[in-house]
Design a protein around this motif. Structure first.
Motif, PDB file in Angstrom:
ATOM      1  N   TYR A   1     -59.605 -37.749  65.073  1.00 19.45           N
ATOM      2  CA  TYR A   1     -59.989 -39.303  64.856  1.00 19.45           C
ATOM      3  C   TYR A   1     -61.525 -38.798  64.207  1.00 19.45           C
ATOM      4  O   TYR A   1     -62.145 -38.867  63.389  1.00 19.45           O
ATOM      5  CB  TYR A   1     -60.200 -40.072  64.186  1.00 19.45           C
TER       6      TYR A   1
ATOM      7  N   ALA B   1     -60.806 -44.529  65.386  1.00 19.90           N
ATOM      8  CA  ALA B   1     -61.197 -43.110  66.777  1.00 19.90           C
ATOM      9  C   ALA B   1     -62.170 -44.797  67.782  1.00 19.90           C
ATOM     10  O   ALA B   1     -60.989 -44.602  69.226  1.00 19.90           O
ATOM     11  CB  ALA B   1     -62.654 -41.937  67.120  1.00 19.90           C
TER      12      ALA B   1
ATOM     13  N   ASP C   1     -58.324 -40.560  69.624  1.00 17.97           N
ATOM     14  CA  ASP C   1     -59.907 -40.648  69.301  1.00 17.97           C
ATOM     15  C   ASP C   1     -60.628 -38.739  68.970  1.00 17.97           C
ATOM     16  O   ASP C   1     -61.637 -39.071  67.417  1.00 17.97           O
ATOM     17  CB  ASP C   1     -60.274 -41.086  70.231  1.00 17.97           C
TER      18      ASP C   1
END
Length: 81
Positions: free
Chosen positions: A44, A66, A41
């Protein structure tokens, strides 16, 4: 990246280098490769930030990805639309 194209850290480091040079689109391209390999995450969120700095329309897609990985990511929550 040439020696080991599956090394997500190498792609991430290359993205950071391009970011420092102000080349945000190139940074985003390399960060995207890193994210596809690492599937984290945090990666991202970083990709979304780079896309935003580059003026790309798809920054929000990275924040949503994410959140898909980690629904509790506070940075992604704050930036997702």
């Amino acid at each position: 990246t040439k020696k080991d194209p599956n090394n997500h850290r190498a792609w991430f480091t290359l993205a950071q280098a391009y970011e420092k040079q102000g080349e945000f689109a190139k940074a985003a391209s390399n960060a995207e490769k890193s994210c596809k390999l690492s599937k984290t995450d945090g990666c991202y969120v970083y990709l979304g930030d780079l896309r935003d700095k580059a003026g790309m329309d798809n920054a929000n897609d990275a924040y949503l990805k994410a959140l898909e990985i980690n629904p509790n990511n506070a940075k992604a929550k704050a930036k997702a639309k």
